[in-house]
Motif scaffolding. Structure first.
Motif: not given
Length: 245
Positions: A125-142, A215-221
């Motif tokens: 099981f993996v639990c960590r703050d993970q860097p990502l690169r956003i590839e597609n910004t044309t979706t409803v969610w991105t 979604v907010e610095p207080l409770t996440g990265p």
């Protein structure tokens, strides 16, 4: 002529987008997802796995957790719930759906997204703050992200290794349907460092990392995950009529 008559009056009332969040037996992150929706300016609507009505929502989030205890395999039992049947039918008519972690697994189980999520390459099981690169910004969610934007969003899963056949992978790559890739080390062995994908229309998105936990610095990265919810609340949906099945 009365000059006041020459001034157009806008009596339009802003529409608050209603985003359904499904709870299964074993869901862990439904409340976090609902909070993320509210922080993004939407109205979170609780949807129970055993119900068949979508309660007039404009979009749906399938949250993370261990639906039905991940018996058989992750998402294998949840796919047969009445609510998922209703979501599948609505998604095929264009309802935006976001599957996070276990929700991504469910979307693959029902065939709304191709491929499958299998045991992590390291079998841990993996639990960590993970860097990502956003590839597609044309979706409803991105749509609120920038192409190539680097973000940090937590991962926490034991079965997050994305796999698919060569034909499917070629289609995803060629059509730009990979929405995010892992940076700074692949946490689970997913082919092509794939962290999330979408359907051909860009309305259904599956993502292993948890944007609701960023979604907010207080409770996440940080708040890098908030844009995913803001995209559907104030972006693509705002430009189209409200559709509430």
């Amino acid at each position: 002529m009365n000059s006041d008559q020459d001034v157009p009056v806008d009596n339009t009332t802003p529409v608050t987008r209603r985003i359904g969040v499904v709870t299964f037996p074993g869901s862990l992150d439904d409340r976090d997802a609902a909070r993320a929706v509210r922080l993004a300016g939407g109205e979170a609507v609780a949807l129970w796995h055993g119900d068949i009505e979508l309660s007039g929502v404009d979009a749906v989030v399938l949250p993370g957790g261990f639906s039905y205890g991940d018996y058989l395999r992750a998402g294998a039992i949840a796919r047969f719930s009445p609510m998922v049947d209703a979501i599948v039918n609505a998604a095929r008519d264009g309802l935006p759906v976001l599957g996070i972690c276990n929700g991504f697994q469910v979307l693959c189980e029902v065939g709304l997204l191709p491929g499958a999520l299998t045991r992590n390459a390291g079998l841990h099981f993996v639990c960590r703050d993970q860097p990502l690169r956003i590839e597609n910004t044309t979706t409803v969610w991105t749509s609120e992200y920038s192409a190539g934007e680097k973000v940090v969003i937590p991962v926490k899963h034991g079965e997050g290794r994305y796999v698919a056949g060569p034909t499917t992978l070629a289609e995803l790559e060629g059509a730009g349907r990979i929405i995010a890739r892992y940076l700074g080390g692949n946490p689970n062995g997913s082919v092509g460092d794939i962290a999330g994908i979408c359907n051909a229309e860009g309305t259904v998105v599956g993502l292993m990392p948890h944007p609701e936990h960023a979604v907010e610095p207080l409770t996440g990265p940080g708040s890098d995950g908030l844009a995913m919810f803001a995209s559907v609340v104030s972006g693509a949906l705002a430009d189209s009529p409200v559709t509430r099945p």
